[in-house]
Design a protein around this motif. Structure first.
Motif: not given
Length: 295
Positions: A86-95, A11-22
């Motif tokens: 830190l291990l999960m996440g794919a930020p940047g995709w949404r935009q 859940l935390i990772r999804r929130r960070l991905d939505g904001r393109d963080r970390l």
């Protein structure tokens, strides 16, 4: 507790991905560049890269074991939560997907390509790609990227603990981020090995979360699918699980020419929806395992 830690991290990772963080890839790249001193003539050697993944994983596993041995297992969960984020996440995709879809809807395929060219494999970044080939290449990158950054980590964390999750994600990072290009193909082979079981498990989940009848027609190609790459297994399964030719742009264009400008957006929405539902199936399955006392 393992289930709770993973769910919170997700859940935390999804929130960070939505904001393109970390972005975890940035961290891996910086980590590997610290240990990328390679002797001339040994550019394809794997030992240095493996050391920078296996040693931290062993230390981490040792810390968790020591805490559990001393009756302090709960003290390890906050550390595992941080590491999973830190291990999960794919930020940047949404935009990027939003901009790509907008360009596609305008019929500006050159602009669409510019928005996502860095997401495509190096050999598929040619501007002369047809719209159909470009979209399939992007779809494959999206499916595989989400698998390696969420499902792969989740599987090995539940099965083998945080150390195993670190090794699995680290091998993927080595295949993508290790400074010596010559060694990346060899790291990719190891990454495919640790992906073999979770990729086929996700293949089955895609069928449950999508069009099961369509998936069942393709299942024999990927189960067990010896010799097939992870990307092939996932794309064949996703194609069978999606309706309205979401992963068959050529067929869609022939049957629905009037809706072609909306294909890019609808196809990507279908893929993301399928992956989200599949993760929900995994979360429910993990909850059942917890109730049954397996995890």
């Amino acid at each position: 507790m393992v289930f709770v830690v993973f769910l919170l991290a997700y859940l935390i990772r999804r929130r960070l991905d939505g904001r393109d963080r970390l972005d975890g890839d940035v961290l891996w790249r910086a980590w590997f560049h610290r240990g990328a001193t390679i002797q001339a003539g040994k550019e394809s050697a794997m030992a240095a890269g493996l050391v920078w993944v296996l040693v931290p994983a062993l230390v981490l596993a040792g810390v968790v074991f020591a805490l559990e041995w001393n009756g302090l297992r709960l003290a390890a969960y906050p550390l595992e939560l941080i590491l999973l984020v830190l291990l999960m996440g794919a930020p940047g995709w949404r935009q990027q997907l939003h901009d790509y879809s907008d360009a596609w809807s305008r019929g500006d395929m050159q602009a669409a390509w510019r928005h996502i060219q860095n997401r495509l494999p190096p050999e598929e970044r040619g501007a002369a790609l047809s719209p159909e080939a470009m979209h399939l290449s992007l779809s494959k990158a999206l499916v595989v990227g989400v698998f390696e950054r969420f499902f792969l980590v989740a599987f090995w964390y539940v099965v083998g603990g945080i150390g195993a999750a670190l090794v699995a994600r680290g091998l993927v990072a080595l295949a993508e981020q290790w400074p010596q290009q010559a060694a990346r193909a060899r790291f990719r082979t190891l990454a495919n090995l640790v992906s073999w079981i979770p990729a086929r498990l996700l293949s089955c989940t895609l069928g449950l979360a999508g069009d099961f009848a369509g998936w069942s027609k393709e299942a024999k190609k990927v189960l067990p699918g010896f010799g097939r790459k992870t990307s092939e297994v996932l794309m064949i399964s996703a194609n069978g699980s999606l309706t309205r030719y979401a992963l068959d742009p050529a067929q869609f264009a022939r049957l629905h020419p009037d809706e072609w400008t909306g294909f890019g957006r609808s196809s990507l929405a279908a893929i993301r929806g399928l992956l989200n539902r599949s993760m929900l199936v995994w979360i429910c399955a993990a909850a059942l395992l917890v109730i049954a006392g397996v995890v």
